[in-house]
Scaffold this motif. Structure first.
Motif, short mmCIF file in Angstrom:
data_model
loop_
_atom_site.label_atom_id
_atom_site.label_comp_id
_atom_site.label_asym_id
_atom_site.label_seq_id
_atom_site.Cartn_x
_atom_site.Cartn_y
_atom_site.Cartn_z
N ASP A 1 0.85 -1.19 0.00
CA ASP A 1 0.00 0.00 0.00
C ASP A 1 0.88 1.24 0.00
O ASP A 1 2.08 1.16 -0.28
N ASN A 2 0.28 2.37 0.33
CA ASN A 2 1.04 3.63 0.30
C ASN A 2 2.04 3.74 1.43
O ASN A 2 2.90 4.62 1.41
N VAL A 3 1.96 2.85 2.42
CA VAL A 3 2.86 2.92 3.57
C VAL A 3 4.03 1.96 3.40
O VAL A 3 5.18 2.31 3.66
N ARG A 4 3.75 0.75 2.96
CA ARG A 4 4.80 -0.26 2.89
C ARG A 4 4.67 -1.12 1.65
O ARG A 4 3.56 -1.54 1.27
N LEU A 5 5.82 -1.40 1.04
CA LEU A 5 5.90 -2.34 -0.08
C LEU A 5 6.67 -3.57 0.38
O LEU A 5 7.47 -3.51 1.31
N GLN A 6 6.41 -4.68 -0.27
CA GLN A 6 7.15 -5.90 0.01
C GLN A 6 7.35 -6.68 -1.29
O GLN A 6 6.58 -6.52 -2.24
N PRO A 7 8.39 -7.51 -1.36
CA PRO A 7 8.73 -8.17 -2.63
C PRO A 7 8.03 -9.49 -2.88
O PRO A 7 8.27 -10.12 -3.92
N ARG A 8 7.16 -9.94 -1.96
CA ARG A 8 6.52 -11.25 -2.14
C ARG A 8 5.15 -11.09 -2.79
O ARG A 8 4.34 -10.26 -2.38
N THR A 9 4.90 -11.90 -3.80
CA THR A 9 3.66 -11.85 -4.57
C THR A 9 3.22 -13.28 -4.88
O THR A 9 3.97 -14.23 -4.66
N PRO A 10 2.01 -13.48 -5.43
CA PRO A 10 1.52 -14.84 -5.67
C PRO A 10 2.36 -15.60 -6.71
O PRO A 10 2.88 -15.03 -7.67
N HIS A 11 2.46 -16.90 -6.49
CA HIS A 11 3.27 -17.77 -7.35
C HIS A 11 2.91 -17.68 -8.84
O HIS A 11 3.81 -17.60 -9.68
N PRO A 12 1.64 -17.67 -9.25
CA PRO A 12 1.34 -17.69 -10.69
C PRO A 12 1.53 -16.36 -11.40
O PRO A 12 1.38 -16.29 -12.63
N LEU A 13 1.84 -15.28 -10.66
CA LEU A 13 1.77 -13.93 -11.23
C LEU A 13 2.67 -13.74 -12.45
O LEU A 13 2.21 -13.30 -13.51
N ALA A 14 3.96 -14.03 -12.33
CA ALA A 14 4.90 -13.73 -13.41
C ALA A 14 4.57 -14.50 -14.68
O ALA A 14 4.56 -13.93 -15.79
N GLN A 15 4.29 -15.79 -14.53
CA GLN A 15 4.01 -16.61 -15.73
C GLN A 15 2.70 -16.18 -16.39
O GLN A 15 2.59 -16.22 -17.63
N GLN A 16 1.73 -15.75 -15.60
CA GLN A 16 0.48 -15.27 -16.19
C GLN A 16 0.70 -13.97 -16.94
O GLN A 16 0.10 -13.73 -17.99
N MET A 17 1.57 -13.13 -16.42
CA MET A 17 1.90 -11.89 -17.13
C MET A 17 2.59 -12.18 -18.46
O MET A 17 2.36 -11.48 -19.46
N ALA A 18 3.46 -13.19 -18.48
CA ALA A 18 4.13 -13.56 -19.73
C ALA A 18 3.12 -14.00 -20.79
O ALA A 18 3.34 -13.80 -21.99
N LEU A 19 2.00 -14.57 -20.34
CA LEU A 19 0.95 -15.01 -21.28
C LEU A 19 0.09 -13.84 -21.75
O LEU A 19 -0.30 -13.77 -22.93
N ASP A 20 -0.20 -12.88 -20.84
CA ASP A 20 -1.19 -11.85 -21.14
C ASP A 20 -0.61 -10.51 -21.59
O ASP A 20 -1.32 -9.68 -22.14
N PHE A 21 0.68 -10.28 -21.33
CA PHE A 21 1.29 -8.99 -21.66
C PHE A 21 2.27 -9.17 -22.82
O PHE A 21 3.30 -9.84 -22.65
#
Length: 835
Positions: free
Chosen positions: A84-104
């Motif tokens: 959010d606007n206060v804190r960022l963190q580097p952990r995200t859901p497992h399928p995210l990157a590969q799904q982006m490779a398919l859709d972007f």
């Protein structure tokens, strides 16, 4: 006739062979150095020290700036952050990157990876065995099969295209191959046993991870294998950890063009909201939009120096330190250059007749300029040669101190050699430019008659240069004192818990965790052991984060979490503000009873007290619970004092959730007690290496970067003062020499030794005081800016400025005292005869 003679001299000078002229310049330069040994030594030593400091810091800066640059796609690789606007963190859901490779279409490649975690988000430690060779290892990463398409880690054996595709196979580094098998070739196809029940075939060997990588590993296991193991444990179902529900992985993408990063980032958040990959309600969706929750792209090359967020994969640097050290190194070099300028102009009267005679003989001004610049460049070259020797000698200690693997030989590589030579010429020209143009400007008939330009303008220039030197030195002293005061403040501040005499022992697998009660009972038989407790995380270490919901107001907040035994609070001396903590006397205390800290008590509008409020803790699948708050403990620092106390929920844990055993011991018989702990532990766990640490040492290790900075700054301050003192010594010698007859006359009229000393010291003291007036606001500004990095910081206070000024004055008096004393003690007759 005179004009004709001058024209003839000019023609002879212009037609003089350049090679011969250059040789003549060199001869004159070395003759000057030989006949002015003290003056030359001061300049050469000052230059050598300045160049040594500058080059060593530049090597360090270059290494810091080079992180992750060895990947050929490094400029196009981005890590995905969430928050959010206060804190960022580097952990995200497992399928995210590969799904982006398919859709972007802008995303060329993608990879997901994560360390293998233990309880409490600690790095899991595994027993790795090949035949009779057994070690405990932490460097396990789970990665996508596309890992080597994104990152460049050179293969020494195996096929990067297929090494991670087969289940129950792994890739290891050269260091691990040598450790277990003796060679890279012998490693291929061998089977390693990991803990008791997992066997992995070595399918590839890569070069060791470079030190300038923001993450490191020793073993790579593909998600193909990890998902297979996960399904076996969960009756064929994939746990939420590998789905969109869990933010527990590190996702990286490779863009086709780095200029598309902003476009992709804008599309990313809309895409996630509309595709509804993440299973949340519409109400929660609106709430996270209002709170500014979003995803963003972080350039991989910026992670090391520009990212200091929670759950980083390694210890990152700080761009502020790069700026500070680079500036300090350049300022030290500048002080050395100023020494040269100051001493050269101060000695102008000594060289005035030389210039007058040579000009009378027809030497042109540009030739004199070349001569003086040659002197400066030659001195710089001699200093650089000494500096290279010093760097080679000091480099092992420097590497040990900074944790780097730098080499002085890097400076002698062809591309760096040209830069080094160019730097020498630039430094030589810069430091020699003012003296060269000043000395060459003398008018022959004036200097031969005893007149010169050594008037008020030259004295003003010397004053300005000395004041500038000491302004830099005093600013560095102020910075050093502030750093050490802050480190002392961090070390002595009350953290809200008792960290003294607490031994932390790691529980490395489920088998040892299940025996915790028996281990505790055995340890408590020793009278030198006061208490024993267990926890999933310890202060100073990694803490997991999940959310709590207060259903009465339908609000949710993220909090840090830890699982503990009932003895945890007493062992660490954590104080209760209200209510109570867990106790074996209350059989009803379960995972549905919660203790929170004061920061968590402020999260919701609970009125006077949060006691007995019902909340829902949304932890991992095995720890979801709804229950009541039974107590509030006073805030205590679980992270370094660079961060404020964060909301924390404390739960009574199951044995399988513990990572650490905490053992409070008496200060007497420490070595015997530690030996008893080790022997007792090995009775329950003879498969893993016994590892332990003291809690206070582990917590203080968080300030290693600040301690290093303090030491480096202290060295810089000493070097700056030393180089400035060298210049002051040479300048004072000359100025005292110039006033020798005056001193003789004053003594004839009755002046005593201390009167003479006061006369000589007064002028230099005035310069230092003016330098202090300039340095104090500069030192205050930069010290205050650095302290902003800490949530808890020491007040700077006037004492630091007073001490810095006093130190500068003391150093000044010590520097000029010997020559002043010798001159003041001279008999008047000797002073009056002095030439």
């Amino acid at each position: 006739m005179e004009a004709h003679d001058n024209d003839l001299c000019n023609k002879l000078a212009l037609n003089y062979p350049r090679k011969t002229m250059f040789k003549k310049y060199l001869v004159l330069t070395f003759r000057f150095i030989w006949h002015n040994k003290v003056y030359s030594a001061i300049n050469i030593i000052g230059f050598a020290i300045g160049i040594t400091a500058c080059l060593m810091i530049m090597l360090w800066v270059r290494d810091e700036m080079s992180f992750d640059s060895f990947h050929h796609q490094s400029q196009r690789i981005y890590r995905i952050l969430s928050g959010d606007n206060v804190r960022l963190q580097p952990r995200t859901p497992h399928p995210l990157a590969q799904q982006m490779a398919l859709d972007f279409p802008e995303v060329e490649k993608a990879v997901t990876m994560s360390p293998l975690w233990g309880p409490g988000l600690t790095r899991a430690e595994f027993s790795v065995q090949y035949e009779d060779i057994v070690y405990d290892e932490k460097g396990f990463f789970s990665v996508d099969t596309t890992f080597f398409e994104v990152f460049d880690f050179p293969f020494l054996a195996g096929n990067p295209g297929t090494a991670l595709h087969e289940p129950m196979c792994l890739v290891l580094t050269r260091g691990m191959a040598l450790k277990y098998f003796g060679s890279v070739e012998k490693a291929m196809g061998k089977v390693l046993r990991v803990n008791e029940d997992n066997y992995f075939t070595v399918n590839g060997v890569v070069e060791d991870v470079p030190k300038n990588s923001h993450f490191t590993f020793d073993f790579l296991i593909s998600y193909v294998t990890m998902k297979q193991i996960d399904r076996q444990r969960n009756n064929g179902q994939l746990s939420p950890y590998y789905t969109w529900e869990d933010f527990g992985h590190y996702n990286y993408i490779v863009l086709r063009d780095k200029s598309e990063a902003e476009t992709v980032e804008q599309k990313l958040n809309d895409w996630l909201l509309h595709q509804q990959f993440i299973p949340i309600s519409e109400k929660d969706r609106q709430r996270i939009i209002e709170e500014g929750f979003h995803f963003e792209l972080q350039p991989m090359r910026s992670i090391h120096l520009h990212s200091n967020i929670i759950w980083e994969l390694g210890t990152n640097g700080n761009i502020l330190y790069v700026y500070i050290f680079s500036t300090a190194a350049l300022l030290i070099l500048l002080i050395a250059c100023i020494n040269f300028m100051n001493l050269s102009t101060a000695r102008s009267m000594k060289r005035a007749k030389e210039v007058g005679v040579r000009k009378t003989l027809g030497v042109q001004r540009y030739q004199l300029v070349i001569q003086f610049l040659t002197e400066s460049v030659i001195m710089t070259m001699l200093s650089s040669a000494i500096a290279l020797v010093l760097i080679e000698w000091l480099m092992p200690a420097f590497n040990n101190f900074t944790g780097k693997a730098l080499s002085a030989g890097t400076l002698l590589q062809l591309n760096n050699m040209w830069m080094l030579l160019a730097g020498i010429v630039v430094i030589g020209f810069f430091s020699g430019s003012y003296p060269a143009f000043y000395l060459s400007s003398f008018i022959p008939y004036e200097v031969l008659k005893g007149k010169s330009k050594s008037g008020s303008s030259q004295l003003f220039t010397r004053k300005v240069l000395v004041i500038f030197q000491f302004s830099i030195s005093i600013s560095l002293i102020i910075g050093t004192l502030v750093i050490y005061k802050q480190i002392a403040f961090l070390r002595n501040r009350d953290l809200g818990f008792d960290q003294e005499q607490v031994v932390v022992v790691t529980m490395k697998d489920g088998a040892i965790r299940s025996q915790y009660d028996a281990i505790r009972a055995s340890l408590m038989n020793n009278p030198d052991i006061i208490n024993v407790a267990a926890a999933s995380s310890v202060p100073g270490g990694q803490f997991n984060q999940n959310s709590i919901r207060f259903d009465e107001v339908d609000e949710e907040r993220n909090v840090m979490e830890t699982f503990v035994t009932a003895d945890y609070f007493d062992l660490l001396g954590i104080k209760t503000r209200e209510g109570r903590v867990f106790s074996d006397d209350f059989r009803g205390d379960t995972t549905a009873s919660f203790v929170i800290n004061e920061a968590a008590a402020r999260l919701f509008n609970w009125g006077d007290t949060p006691l007995d409020k019902t909340i829902t803790y949304d932890g991992d699948i095995y720890t979801n619970a709804t229950g009541k708050i039974i107590g509030v403990v006073k805030d205590f620092n679980i992270h370094s004092l660079q961060q404020p106390v964060e909301p924390l929920i404390i739960l009574l844990g199951r044995k399988q959730l513990f990572t650490y055993t905490l053992i409070k011991i008496r200060p007497a018989h420490v070595q015997g007690t530690l030996a008893f702990i080790e022997n007792t532990w090995k009775k329950f766990d003879n498969r893993h290496v016994f590892t332990w640490s003291f809690l206070d040492e582990e917590f203080e290790s968080q300030y290693q970067g600040e301690r290093r900075m303090g030491t480096i700054f202290w060295i810089f301050a000493l070097l700056a003062v030393f180089i400035a003192s060298l210049g002051l010594f040479g300048l004072s010698n000359f100025m005292i020499e110039q006033r020798t007859k005056e001193i003789g006359i004053r003594k004839v009229h009755g002046a005593g030794i201390f009167n003479i000393l006061g006369l000589l010291a007064r002028q230099f003291a005035a310069w230092v005081i003016i330098a202090s007036v300039i340095a104090l606001p500069v030192g205050y500004y930069f010290s205050r800016s650095w302290l902003q990095n800490f949530a808890y910081r020491t007040p700077i206070g006037m004492l630091i400025f007073v001490v810095a000024v006093i130190l500068a004055i003391v150093v000044t008096f010590i520097t000029i005292s010997y020559q002043s004393w010798q001159t003041a003690r001279m008999e008047p007759v000797e002073s009056l005869k002095y030439e």
